[in-house]
Design a protein around this motif. Sequence first.
Motif, mmCIF file in Angstrom:
data_model
loop_
_atom_site.group_PDB
_atom_site.id
_atom_site.type_symbol
_atom_site.label_atom_id
_atom_site.label_comp_id
_atom_site.label_asym_id
_atom_site.label_seq_id
_atom_site.Cartn_x
_atom_site.Cartn_y
_atom_site.Cartn_z
ATOM 1 N N GLN A 132 -6.996 6.714 -3.498
ATOM 2 C CA GLN A 132 -7.261 6.167 -4.684
ATOM 3 C C GLN A 132 -8.749 6.583 -5.298
ATOM 4 O O GLN A 132 -8.921 6.920 -6.440
ATOM 5 N N GLU A 133 -9.717 6.509 -4.202
ATOM 6 C CA GLU A 133 -11.234 6.743 -4.468
ATOM 7 C C GLU A 133 -11.202 8.436 -4.874
ATOM 8 O O GLU A 133 -11.996 8.646 -5.739
ATOM 9 N N GLU A 147 -12.670 -2.900 -4.997
ATOM 10 C CA GLU A 147 -11.781 -2.503 -6.099
ATOM 11 C C GLU A 147 -12.611 -2.594 -7.552
ATOM 12 O O GLU A 147 -12.102 -2.123 -8.305
ATOM 13 N N LYS A 177 0.659 -1.166 0.228
ATOM 14 C CA LYS A 177 0.061 -0.108 -0.074
ATOM 15 C C LYS A 177 0.761 1.316 -0.071
ATOM 16 O O LYS A 177 0.430 2.378 -0.397
ATOM 17 N N PRO A 237 1.692 10.096 -6.829
ATOM 18 C CA PRO A 237 0.222 10.527 -7.182
ATOM 19 C C PRO A 237 -0.211 11.695 -6.281
ATOM 20 O O PRO A 237 -0.855 12.420 -7.065
#
Length: 415
Positions: free
Chosen positions: A177-178, A146, A57, A220
């Motif tokens: 990520q969401e 996911e 992660k 990211p």
Amino acid sequence: MGYHQNLQDVVEDQLSLASIHYLRSHYQEAIDIYKRILLDNREYLALNVYVALCYYKLDYYDVSQEVLAVYLQQHTDSAVALNLKACNHFRLYNGKAAEAELKSLQDMASPSFIFAQDLVKHNLVVFRNGEGALQILPPLIDVIPEARLNLVIYYLKQDDVNEAYNLIKDLEPTTPQEYILKGVVNASLGQEQGSREHLKIAQQYFQLVGGSASECDTIPGRQCMAACFFLLKQFEDVLIYFNSIKSYFYNDDTFNFNYAQAKSAVGNYKEGEEVFLLIQSEKIKSDYTYLSWLARCYIMNRKARLAWELYLKMETSGESFSLLQLIANDCYKMGQFYYAAKAFDVLERLDPNPEYWEGKRGACVGVFQLIIAGHEPREVLRDVVAMLRNTGNPQVEYIVRTMKKWAKDNRVPIS
């Protein structure tokens, strides 16, 4: 938090605390607890899987592999561990390497594999770059969290932004990520529909992730801040973030597309052109945004002929008309009058707007001046006279007469 305070320094309580940290995306805190327990209880081999998952992660895929190996030496048929190993391979290498790891799990067909069948089917879709997504992912949306996100990504890759939006609009994001995916979907929809509301929502999601303490120094996170400033058209700030991560994306067409636009937007046309030309994707290279920015770079770098060639390769459409206008005006502004004249000539024939005649007239006179000064070859005067004669304006004969007189005096053939 009340229960949190009641936890004691016993293994069960500490494992509960570590799992809460994991669920809240506090992976380093979870790792610290697991490692502390493992120091005193080396026989708790399964904790290595939890540690490996935390490292996964955190994007430390090679470290995750090393920790996972400790468990897999003793439990070679663990579906969870083999699946995590495959995911690490996907991140470190490619989909084929990851699929090979899953194949060994499928071949075993052990009891642990049956429980993991859905997980394996889901991951095979990801490893195969979306192949079979519409058959496999929809039934798994409420089984594997996911699955919804990966189906959204599939729709985005297929340019089906509305389906992607419908699938994610009611999802309350809890992980980076969401948030990122909701930002990307809203940005895509906002650009497709010209919706400022969706672009504003996207910008806020990107800012939330990029500005958070846990993500601000991740790749990211920096991409998110770049995207946030891109939507705000603050391109100097975009470049600060892009420059800090560009070494990770040298051959990434999407990154280079955005990077080149940002370079060009701040007036760095030379580097902008270089980055645009690194792009291999035919889809991007046929996009009007790409063509118009590359044409502008060519013109600003005094390569107007290359911009004109971009136009010649296009089908006749509203976009080719817009590119003609860009070439005509930018070439005129940069004193590259020959290609400005050619562009205004075509524009005038497509739309008899007096402004196009005025542009062509000015550009043709500009070319004539450059020829007299020796900065353009004399042979182009023939083209200039021919372009002028395409217009039925009384001013044409006076201008042509002047040019013909000079041509005669200087022995330049124009007829």
